[in-house]
Design a protein around this motif. Structure first.
Motif, PDB file in Angstrom:
ATOM      1  N   VAL A  12      13.616  23.421  22.559  1.00 42.93           N
ATOM      2  CA  VAL A  12      13.011  22.432  21.667  1.00 42.93           C
ATOM      3  C   VAL A  12      12.143  21.490  22.506  1.00 42.93           C
ATOM      4  CG1 VAL A  12      13.412  20.535  20.061  1.00 42.93           C
ATOM      5  CG2 VAL A  12      14.861  22.582  19.978  1.00 42.93           C
ATOM      6  N   THR A  13      10.840  21.627  22.354  1.00 44.69           N
ATOM      7  CA  THR A  13       9.874  20.825  23.111  1.00 44.69           C
ATOM      8  C   THR A  13       9.691  19.430  22.525  1.00 44.69           C
ATOM      9  OG1 THR A  13       8.611  22.659  24.041  1.00 44.69           O
ATOM     10  CG2 THR A  13       7.381  20.636  23.590  1.00 44.69           C
ATOM     11  N   TYR A  14       9.767  19.352  21.199  1.00 48.39           N
ATOM     12  CA  TYR A  14       9.468  18.086  20.535  1.00 48.39           C
ATOM     13  C   TYR A  14      10.281  18.007  19.251  1.00 48.39           C
ATOM     14  CZ  TYR A  14       6.662  14.290  18.473  1.00 48.39           C
ATOM     15  OH  TYR A  14       6.255  13.104  17.914  1.00 48.39           O
ATOM     16  N   VAL A  15      10.762  16.806  18.937  1.00 45.63           N
ATOM     17  CA  VAL A  15      11.501  16.572  17.691  1.00 45.63           C
ATOM     18  C   VAL A  15      10.614  15.759  16.761  1.00 45.63           C
ATOM     19  CG1 VAL A  15      13.545  15.555  16.624  1.00 45.63           C
ATOM     20  CG2 VAL A  15      13.729  16.658  18.870  1.00 45.63           C
ATOM     21  N   ILE A  16      10.314  16.339  15.605  1.00 46.22           N
ATOM     22  CA  ILE A  16       9.495  15.655  14.602  1.00 46.22           C
ATOM     23  C   ILE A  16      10.399  14.763  13.765  1.00 46.22           C
ATOM     24  CG2 ILE A  16       8.024  15.965  12.575  1.00 46.22           C
ATOM     25  CD1 ILE A  16       7.184  18.672  13.724  1.00 46.22           C
ATOM     26  N   ASP A  17      10.109  13.484  13.751  1.00 52.72           N
ATOM     27  CA  ASP A  17      10.838  12.520  12.928  1.00 52.72           C
ATOM     28  C   ASP A  17      10.385  12.709  11.479  1.00 52.72           C
ATOM     29  OD1 ASP A  17      11.950  10.369  11.624  1.00 52.72           O
ATOM     30  OD2 ASP A  17      11.286   8.873  13.074  1.00 52.72           O
ATOM     31  N   LYS A  18      11.251  13.209  10.644  1.00 52.63           N
ATOM     32  CA  LYS A  18      10.896  13.652   9.293  1.00 52.63           C
ATOM     33  C   LYS A  18      10.047  12.643   8.533  1.00 52.63           C
ATOM     34  CE  LYS A  18      12.984  14.889   4.824  1.00 52.63           C
ATOM     35  NZ  LYS A  18      14.238  15.155   4.087  1.00 52.63           N
ATOM     36  N   ASN A  71       6.169  21.487 -10.325  1.00 49.03           N
ATOM     37  CA  ASN A  71       5.520  20.288 -10.841  1.00 49.03           C
ATOM     38  C   ASN A  71       4.187  20.107 -10.111  1.00 49.03           C
ATOM     39  OD1 ASN A  71       5.931  18.862  -8.361  1.00 49.03           O
ATOM     40  ND2 ASN A  71       7.985  18.256  -9.027  1.00 49.03           N
ATOM     41  N   ALA A  72       3.457  19.092 -10.487  1.00 43.57           N
ATOM     42  CA  ALA A  72       2.111  18.915  -9.939  1.00 43.57           C
ATOM     43  C   ALA A  72       2.125  18.761  -8.419  1.00 43.57           C
ATOM     44  CB  ALA A  72       1.448  17.695 -10.586  1.00 43.57           C
ATOM     45  N   PHE A  73       3.126  18.062  -7.889  1.00 44.91           N
ATOM     46  CA  PHE A  73       3.195  17.844  -6.442  1.00 44.91           C
ATOM     47  C   PHE A  73       3.575  19.128  -5.713  1.00 44.91           C
ATOM     48  CE2 PHE A  73       4.211  13.701  -8.403  1.00 44.91           C
ATOM     49  CZ  PHE A  73       3.162  12.959  -7.887  1.00 44.91           C
ATOM     50  N   GLU A  74       4.534  19.866  -6.250  1.00 46.84           N
ATOM     51  CA  GLU A  74       4.957  21.131  -5.639  1.00 46.84           C
ATOM     52  C   GLU A  74       3.816  22.150  -5.646  1.00 46.84           C
ATOM     53  OE1 GLU A  74       9.635  20.693  -7.039  1.00 46.84           O
ATOM     54  OE2 GLU A  74       8.156  21.707  -8.311  1.00 46.84           O
ATOM     55  N   TYR A  75       3.086  22.180  -6.748  1.00 40.23           N
ATOM     56  CA  TYR A  75       1.932  23.081  -6.869  1.00 40.23           C
ATOM     57  C   TYR A  75       0.881  22.729  -5.814  1.00 40.23           C
ATOM     58  CZ  TYR A  75      -2.254  25.244  -8.906  1.00 40.23           C
ATOM     59  OH  TYR A  75      -3.403  25.970  -9.100  1.00 40.23           O
ATOM     60  N   ARG A  76       0.588  21.454  -5.676  1.00 40.29           N
ATOM     61  CA  ARG A  76      -0.439  21.027  -4.734  1.00 40.29           C
ATOM     62  C   ARG A  76      -0.055  21.370  -3.301  1.00 40.29           C
ATOM     63  NH1 ARG A  76      -1.665  14.814  -4.857  1.00 40.29           N
ATOM     64  NH2 ARG A  76       0.358  14.790  -3.783  1.00 40.29           N
ATOM     65  N   GLU A 113       5.907  12.437   0.166  1.00 38.04           N
ATOM     66  CA  GLU A 113       6.165  12.893  -1.198  1.00 38.04           C
ATOM     67  C   GLU A 113       6.070  14.414  -1.275  1.00 38.04           C
ATOM     68  OE1 GLU A 113       5.036  11.364  -5.673  1.00 38.04           O
ATOM     69  OE2 GLU A 113       3.508  11.276  -4.107  1.00 38.04           O
ATOM     70  N   THR A 114       7.192  15.052  -1.679  1.00 43.55           N
ATOM     71  CA  THR A 114       7.302  16.514  -1.768  1.00 43.55           C
ATOM     72  C   THR A 114       6.980  17.173  -0.435  1.00 43.55           C
ATOM     73  OG1 THR A 114       6.386  16.184  -3.995  1.00 43.55           O
ATOM     74  CG2 THR A 114       6.900  18.432  -3.377  1.00 43.55           C
ATOM     75  N   GLY A 115       7.200  16.461   0.666  1.00 45.59           N
ATOM     76  CA  GLY A 115       7.004  17.045   1.987  1.00 45.59           C
ATOM     77  C   GLY A 115       5.556  17.148   2.420  1.00 45.59           C
ATOM     78  N   LYS A 116       4.703  16.230   1.945  1.00 42.55           N
ATOM     79  CA  LYS A 116       3.266  16.346   2.194  1.00 42.55           C
ATOM     80  C   LYS A 116       2.872  16.086   3.648  1.00 42.55           C
ATOM     81  CE  LYS A 116       1.922  11.615   0.850  1.00 42.55           C
ATOM     82  NZ  LYS A 116       1.257  11.258   2.097  1.00 42.55           N
ATOM     83  N   TYR A 117       3.777  15.523   4.456  1.00 42.50           N
ATOM     84  CA  TYR A 117       3.392  15.238   5.853  1.00 42.50           C
ATOM     85  C   TYR A 117       3.077  16.510   6.636  1.00 42.50           C
ATOM     86  CZ  TYR A 117       4.882  10.328   5.386  1.00 42.50           C
ATOM     87  OH  TYR A 117       4.996   9.012   5.016  1.00 42.50           O
ATOM     88  N   ILE A 118       3.665  17.630   6.235  1.00 41.17           N
ATOM     89  CA  ILE A 118       3.365  18.873   6.960  1.00 41.17           C
ATOM     90  C   ILE A 118       1.903  19.270   6.749  1.00 41.17           C
ATOM     91  CG2 ILE A 118       4.077  20.433   5.088  1.00 41.17           C
ATOM     92  CD1 ILE A 118       4.466  20.936   8.921  1.00 41.17           C
TER      93      ILE A 118
END
Length: 400
Positions: free
Chosen positions: A52-58, A118-123, A90-95
């Motif tokens: 593990v090179t880097y830990v992404i802070d969720k 839903n609209a966010f999951e679709y997007r 929101e709905t994991g948009k940071y990825i």
């Protein structure tokens, strides 16, 4: 080719973490390269292994930007494990913010494809399709859904099956080690939660006629469930077992199903059952492992099971139908030749799903994308220096 893999990772206990670890191992074995993990945290304090090179802070957006910067500087390609709930925003948009900043080929593996997002999951799925070099899924059904529901070009999607480990342990040895010698063993494993349908399997045991039969439920309660309601679900299941007077035929193994433990139990079992009550499930690591182990698989007809157990690789029974399940189990126990038929079919297909083969498929896909990326860069440089040959000037390749 040096690959960065983004996902949850052990010692965090979740199915995606196990998948990410197995994928990492398969890539290491197949390429002898020093690939690395970018592990997504959930706020808990984990001691991650050296890969593990880097830990992404969720929930820290800057952490995603920093991860993208490191990946661009050091790696040739990136694989992302996508599941709703893993990533922040929101709905994991940071990825999406991370992928937008990557300058290398990116493959995103979708573990869930929703039929009614839903609209966010679709997007999110649309954007993953837009910014990834390729989306990978585990069934043809998922490809069809991405095309019809999310309007994603099927040429942007690749099918790579769920990987499974090698199972080499002798069944009788495994049964003896676990104390099940002379027993006919049916197994379910995975995190306990109210969406798994274990009630149906337990009710079916009341109608199993063989006195040497035992049903094992292997797995700890899901960490999220433990935080919200404790272990009440397991307690409810145990109470059901007592009320049905089948305590001698049902055993609970309250342990996280590590790969080592899982291999032992899958090697020992004769029948594997996934009694899930929800049709809308596009992948299942537990069922994949059971096929890889060559068990006689019985399942409700959720999407992934219908695809994986087609062509007599297993048997389907209706949702929430304990009587149908017990009828199938009794038939298999009474007909060893039929049991062997399904076991052999599963084992034969399972060899194609070995992590060694899956790792090679991932590497081949990444090499293809890397070659395309190199060609695109060369063409762009040619445009900038005005040395484009006429053949490229007369088509639309450069505008893509």
């Amino acid at each position: 080719m040096k690959i960065a893999i983004i996902g949850t990772y052990p010692p965090r206990q979740c199915g995606i973490a196990t998948f990410t670890h197995d994928l990492y191992q398969s890539l290491q074995y197949s390429s002898n390269q020093d690939h690395r993990i970018f592990a997504v945290s959930d706020g808990s304090e984990y001691v991650f292994p050296e890969e593990v090179t880097y830990v992404i802070d969720k929930e820290n957006l800057n952490s995603y930007f920093q991860a993208a910067e490191i990946i661009n500087e050091t790696f040739d390609a990136c694989i992302i494990q996508h599941e709703y709930g893993i990533f922040g925003g929101e709905t994991g948009k940071y990825i999406i913010d991370l992928i937008k900043n990557l300058k290398i080929p990116v493959v995103t593996n979708l573990h869930t494809v929703l039929e009614q997002p839903n609209a966010f999951e679709y997007r999110i799925i649309r954007q993953l399709g837009q910014y990834s070099s390729k989306l990978t899924v585990m069934t043809q059904r998922a490809i069809d859904m991405l095309e019809k529901i999310y309007q994603i070009n099927p040429e942007s999607i690749a099918l790579i099956p769920h990987g499974v480990p090698q199972f080499e342990c002798d069944q009788e040895i495994a049964k003896k080690k676990l104390g099940f010698q002379n027993k006919k063993v049916m197994l379910s494993f995975g995190f306990l939660g109210r969406s798994k349908g274990f009630e149906t399997a337990i009710k079916s045991v009341a109608n199993i006629e063989d006195d040497d039969f035992v049903y094992i439920i292997l797995g700890s309660t899901h960490p999220n469930v433990l935080r919200t309601e404790g272990d009440t679900y397991r307690e409810d299941l145990m109470e059901m077992v007592m009320n049905l007077n089948i305590g001698h035929k049902v055993q609970f193994v309250n342990q996280f199903a590590s790969e080592k433990l899982l291999k032992e139990y899958l090697s020992a079992c004769d029948i594997y059952v996934t009694p899930y009550p929800n049709e809308h499930q596009i992948s299942s690591g537990t069922l994949s492992f059971a096929v890889g182990a060559g068990t006689a698989c019985i399942s409700t007809p959720y999407w992934y099971a219908k695809d994986l157990l087609a062509e007599d690789r297993g048997i389907l029974f209706p949702f929430n139908d304990a009587n149908a399940l017990s009828t199938i189990v009794n038939d298999l126990l009474a007909n060893p030749a039929k049991m062997l038929y399904y076991r052999n079919n599963a084992a034969t297909y399972g060899k194609q799903m070995s992590w060694a083969n899956v790792g090679k498929c991932q590497l081949a896909l990444l090499k293809e994308l890397s070659d395309q990326n190199t060609t695109t860069i060369s063409l762009n440089n040619a445009v900038q220096h005005h040395v484009v040959t006429p053949i490229f000037q007369t088509n639309n390749r450069l505008s893509s």
